[in-house]
Design a protein around this motif. Structure first.
Motif, PDB file in Angstrom:
ATOM      1  N   CYS A   7     -39.200  -4.079 -56.455  1.00  0.00           N
ATOM      2  CA  CYS A   7     -38.983  -4.924 -57.627  1.00  0.00           C
ATOM      3  C   CYS A   7     -38.623  -4.081 -58.850  1.00  0.00           C
ATOM      4  CB  CYS A   7     -40.226  -5.775 -57.897  1.00  0.00           C
ATOM      5  SG  CYS A   7     -41.649  -4.836 -58.476  1.00  0.00           S
ATOM      6  N   ASN A   8     -38.239  -4.739 -59.915  1.00  0.00           N
ATOM      7  CA  ASN A   8     -37.899  -4.056 -61.157  1.00  0.00           C
ATOM      8  C   ASN A   8     -39.128  -3.428 -61.792  1.00  0.00           C
ATOM      9  OD1 ASN A   8     -34.972  -4.479 -61.944  1.00  0.00           O
ATOM     10  ND2 ASN A   8     -35.575  -6.548 -61.340  1.00  0.00           N
ATOM     11  N   ALA A   9     -38.944  -2.206 -62.337  1.00  0.00           N
ATOM     12  CA  ALA A   9     -40.040  -1.495 -62.997  1.00  0.00           C
ATOM     13  C   ALA A   9     -40.642  -2.344 -64.117  1.00  0.00           C
ATOM     14  CB  ALA A   9     -39.535  -0.169 -63.557  1.00  0.00           C
ATOM     15  N   SER A  10     -39.765  -2.994 -64.877  1.00  0.00           N
ATOM     16  CA  SER A  10     -40.235  -3.758 -66.037  1.00  0.00           C
ATOM     17  C   SER A  10     -41.078  -4.954 -65.615  1.00  0.00           C
ATOM     18  CB  SER A  10     -39.031  -4.234 -66.852  1.00  0.00           C
ATOM     19  OG  SER A  10     -38.137  -4.946 -66.016  1.00  0.00           O
ATOM     20  N   ASN A  11     -40.905  -5.410 -64.386  1.00  0.00           N
ATOM     21  CA  ASN A  11     -41.619  -6.615 -63.935  1.00  0.00           C
ATOM     22  C   ASN A  11     -42.816  -6.327 -63.039  1.00  0.00           C
ATOM     23  OD1 ASN A  11     -39.999  -8.446 -65.269  1.00  0.00           O
ATOM     24  ND2 ASN A  11     -38.498  -8.504 -63.619  1.00  0.00           N
ATOM     25  N   ARG A  12     -43.066  -5.059 -62.757  1.00  0.00           N
ATOM     26  CA  ARG A  12     -44.128  -4.741 -61.789  1.00  0.00           C
ATOM     27  C   ARG A  12     -45.492  -5.311 -62.211  1.00  0.00           C
ATOM     28  NH1 ARG A  12     -47.139   0.587 -60.305  1.00  0.00           N
ATOM     29  NH2 ARG A  12     -46.302   1.333 -62.264  1.00  0.00           N
ATOM     30  N   PRO A  13     -45.950  -5.076 -63.457  1.00  0.00           N
ATOM     31  CA  PRO A  13     -47.274  -5.628 -63.811  1.00  0.00           C
ATOM     32  C   PRO A  13     -47.300  -7.157 -63.712  1.00  0.00           C
ATOM     33  CG  PRO A  13     -46.499  -4.045 -65.465  1.00  0.00           C
ATOM     34  CD  PRO A  13     -45.349  -4.311 -64.566  1.00  0.00           C
ATOM     35  N   LYS A  14     -46.214  -7.792 -64.168  1.00  0.00           N
ATOM     36  CA  LYS A  14     -46.144  -9.259 -64.124  1.00  0.00           C
ATOM     37  C   LYS A  14     -46.190  -9.767 -62.686  1.00  0.00           C
ATOM     38  CE  LYS A  14     -42.088 -11.392 -64.708  1.00  0.00           C
ATOM     39  NZ  LYS A  14     -40.865 -11.893 -65.395  1.00  0.00           N
ATOM     40  N   LEU A  15     -45.445  -9.128 -61.805  1.00  0.00           N
ATOM     41  CA  LEU A  15     -45.418  -9.582 -60.409  1.00  0.00           C
ATOM     42  C   LEU A  15     -46.765  -9.389 -59.727  1.00  0.00           C
ATOM     43  CD1 LEU A  15     -42.115  -8.822 -58.509  1.00  0.00           C
ATOM     44  CD2 LEU A  15     -42.743 -10.744 -59.949  1.00  0.00           C
ATOM     45  N   ILE A  16     -47.410  -8.254 -60.039  1.00  0.00           N
ATOM     46  CA  ILE A  16     -48.697  -8.005 -59.397  1.00  0.00           C
ATOM     47  C   ILE A  16     -49.682  -9.116 -59.769  1.00  0.00           C
ATOM     48  CG2 ILE A  16     -50.699  -6.444 -59.391  1.00  0.00           C
ATOM     49  CD1 ILE A  16     -48.668  -4.113 -59.532  1.00  0.00           C
ATOM     50  N   SER A  17     -49.707  -9.500 -61.044  1.00  0.00           N
ATOM     51  CA  SER A  17     -50.666 -10.560 -61.389  1.00  0.00           C
ATOM     52  C   SER A  17     -50.206 -11.922 -60.864  1.00  0.00           C
ATOM     53  CB  SER A  17     -50.970 -10.585 -62.887  1.00  0.00           C
ATOM     54  OG  SER A  17     -49.801 -10.684 -63.612  1.00  0.00           O
ATOM     55  N   TRP A  18     -48.905 -12.150 -60.838  1.00  0.00           N
ATOM     56  CA  TRP A  18     -48.375 -13.420 -60.293  1.00  0.00           C
ATOM     57  C   TRP A  18     -48.742 -13.545 -58.808  1.00  0.00           C
ATOM     58  CZ3 TRP A  18     -46.445 -17.942 -61.776  1.00  0.00           C
ATOM     59  CH2 TRP A  18     -45.622 -18.685 -60.919  1.00  0.00           C
ATOM     60  N   ILE A  19     -48.482 -12.474 -58.063  1.00  0.00           N
ATOM     61  CA  ILE A  19     -48.762 -12.518 -56.618  1.00  0.00           C
ATOM     62  C   ILE A  19     -50.273 -12.623 -56.384  1.00  0.00           C
ATOM     63  CG2 ILE A  19     -48.583 -11.240 -54.436  1.00  0.00           C
ATOM     64  CD1 ILE A  19     -45.942 -10.023 -55.602  1.00  0.00           C
ATOM     65  N   ALA A  20     -51.036 -11.855 -57.155  1.00  0.00           N
ATOM     66  CA  ALA A  20     -52.495 -11.890 -56.981  1.00  0.00           C
ATOM     67  C   ALA A  20     -53.033 -13.299 -57.218  1.00  0.00           C
ATOM     68  CB  ALA A  20     -53.162 -10.893 -57.925  1.00  0.00           C
ATOM     69  N   GLY A  21     -52.442 -14.007 -58.176  1.00  0.00           N
ATOM     70  CA  GLY A  21     -52.869 -15.387 -58.465  1.00  0.00           C
ATOM     71  C   GLY A  21     -52.658 -16.296 -57.259  1.00  0.00           C
ATOM     72  N   TRP A  22     -51.500 -16.195 -56.621  1.00  0.00           N
ATOM     73  CA  TRP A  22     -51.181 -17.068 -55.480  1.00  0.00           C
ATOM     74  C   TRP A  22     -51.841 -16.611 -54.190  1.00  0.00           C
ATOM     75  CZ3 TRP A  22     -49.556 -21.637 -56.733  1.00  0.00           C
ATOM     76  CH2 TRP A  22     -48.889 -21.785 -57.954  1.00  0.00           C
ATOM     77  N   GLN A  23     -52.270 -15.325 -54.193  1.00  0.00           N
ATOM     78  CA  GLN A  23     -52.900 -14.754 -53.011  1.00  0.00           C
ATOM     79  C   GLN A  23     -54.165 -15.515 -52.624  1.00  0.00           C
ATOM     80  OE1 GLN A  23     -53.703 -10.751 -53.938  1.00  0.00           O
ATOM     81  NE2 GLN A  23     -53.842 -10.054 -51.829  1.00  0.00           N
TER      82      GLN A  23
END
Lengths: 376, 133
Positions: A111-127
């Motif tokens: 994924c994009n470097a700029s979006n890594r923190p956002k994606l991690i929390s997004w994915i963790a939420g749906w996990q």
């Protein structure tokens, strides 16, 4: 600020460094034009270790990804990857990325470097809905080197094994460097053939040296941007963001409404049925003015959109841009104007990509047994 | 290290001026061209334009970005460097020679006192380097 494992090499080589998405990265070595041409003519090497590498594993890994992505992740075979997006509930694009199936219940999301923190929390939420899926951030454990250009596959094969030449586009295989396995994907962000290789962080400097000694020209983010723009590859944060959906962005092919439920499906189905209000277009500037991000696009004096990326195109030797305009104006041949700091500059809608490499190079490489099936 | 020829005067916006009789030749410094990177487009004031010291006189565009050009002295544009407009890479290759931008007449010699000497410009660049630019 994050530093890639190659940071000391860039500094020692005198690269001009810049802060990008929280990382200190090389902007240029010899110059953007020079590096750009090296990639189109031969081979360039880029440090892309800032790209996020997220592993999603476990018996529910596929279910989680099917929920996150509008593409059919279940269609992937072992070792195969696909370009995809993650969408918000609104259908807006959270990130564009490549997802690889490394094996049963093992996926790698780049994924994009700029979006890594956002994606991690997004994915963790749906996990929480998929307790049988596990997310591991491998970004800092792995380096990532993009070797791009018509000569790139040959150089990578010399360094990591000739078996990689048989790896098809968007597939992930494995090479060997100093006796250790190294992940290598037949992907890139330049419009050329090439590989993105992911050695262990500690091995990245030695692999960088091995590839530059064989003739890959070190390149920075500046050339990466002009190369991707000529190939009309989108840049998150410029050309797409959460306010844009895949249909507006010309990525409608990524939305599979038949695969079952996924996040953002309903608004995306409505956008598809109705057609997006604005569409991404490629623009070729008629004169010498350069269109830049956020410059207004006009038709007969009325504002009809805005530029999202624009630059001088070093290989095509003209000025090109991407931008959104009212959907009725997206046809190739439409004449528009760009407001370049108060001056109106003529621009013509042209088909994308602006640059397409000749079919002769790469891809149809000698058919040899695959270096390794997939994964590491 | 960026070249700073001793016979020129400099502005803090990284323009240089050289007096040739009653004519002022101006351009951007070696430091500026290196900072900008490959220059691809010049928007220079046409002949006859009145320039005011430290006011915007045009634009210089590199692959990365566009920057304003500021007049290092007041005067009237007598000539623009058509060769540099046609081949903007001249500004990168030879910023103090073939990459000059504008010649102006009717200048006010007293204004040169507002500009930096080569030694002062060099210290100014060192200051930029230590402040992290």
């Amino acid at each position: 600020m994050f530093l890639t494992p190659l940071n000391p090499l860039h500094r020692a080589a005198g690269a001009r460094m810049v802060r990008f998405a929280g990382w200190e990265m090389p902007l240029q070595y010899t110059g953007i034009l020079d590096e750009h041409r090296s990639v189109r003519r031969g081979a360039g090497i880029f440090d892309v270790s800032h790209m996020g590498r997220l592993e999603i594993t476990g018996p529910q890994a596929l279910d989680l990804l099917q929920s996150l992505c509008p593409t059919d992740v279940a269609a992937l075979e072992d070792g195969q990857g696909q370009y995809t997006v993650l969408c918000h509930l609104t259908g807006g694009i959270l990130d564009d990325c490549v997802v690889y199936r490394q094996g049963e219940g093992r996926f790698l999301l780049v994924c994009n470097a700029s979006n890594r923190p956002k994606l991690i929390s997004w994915i963790a939420g749906w996990q929480r809905r998929f307790p049988g899926a596990c997310l591991i951030d491998r970004t800092e454990a792995l380096g990532m080197l993009a070797v791009q250009g018509p000569a790139a596959p040959g150089l990578v094969a010399e360094a990591l094994g000739t078996g990689l030449l048989a790896l098809p586009r968007f597939h992930l295989g494995q090479g060997l460097f100093q006796g250790d396995p190294v992940l290598a994907a037949r992907t890139g962000y330049t419009g050329e053939d090439g590989f993105e290789v992911m050695p262990a962080a500690a091995q990245a400097p030695a692999l960088w040296r091995a590839l530059t000694e064989r003739g890959a020209a070190p390149c920075g983010l500046g050339a990466r941007d002009t190369l991707r723009l000529e190939a009309a590859l989108l840049l998150y944060g410029n050309d797409i963001d959460e306010s844009r959906d895949p249909f507006s962005a010309g990525l409608g092919r990524l939305v599979n409404l038949d695969k079952g439920a996924f996040l953002g499906r309903e608004p995306l189905a409505r956008t598809k049925a109705r057609g997006p209000a604005e569409r991404l277009v490629g623009l070729r500037m008629v004169g010498r003015e350069v269109a830049r991000h956020a410059y207004p696009i006009l038709e007969s004096g009325h504002r009809v959109g805005a530029v999202t990326s624009g630059s001088y195109a070093p290989w095509l030797e003209c000025n090109i841009a991407l931008g959104y305009v009212e959907a009725r104006l997206a046809e190739a041949g439409t004449v528009l104007q760009v407001d370049v700091r108060g001056r109106l500059a003529e621009a013509v809608v042209v088909p994308r990509p602006f640059y397409r490499r000749s079919a002769a190079s790469g891809e149809a490489a000698p058919r040899e047994p695959r270096a390794a099936s997939a994964g590491a | 290290m960026a070249k700073v020829p001793s016979e020129l005067r400099y502005s803090k916006e990284h323009e240089w001026v050289k007096l040739e009789g009653a004519t002022a030749v101006m351009g951007i410094t070696d430091y500026a061209q290196a900072e900008l990177g490959d220059v691809v487009y010049l928007n220079l004031p046409p002949k006859g334009t009145a320039l005011v010291q430290s006011h915007k006189m045009g634009e210089i565009e590199s692959v990365k970005a566009v920057s304003d050009l500021f007049a290092p002295v007041s005067g009237v544009v007598a000539e623009v460097n058509q060769a540099a407009i046609d081949s903007p890479e001249l500004v990168n290759k030879d910023p103090f020679g073939g990459g000059w931008l504008v010649k102006a007449t009717g200048i006010e010699p007293g204004e040169l006192a507002n500009l930096l000497t080569a030694a002062a410009y060099e210290s100014f660049l060192e200051g930029l380097a230590t402040s992290g630019h």
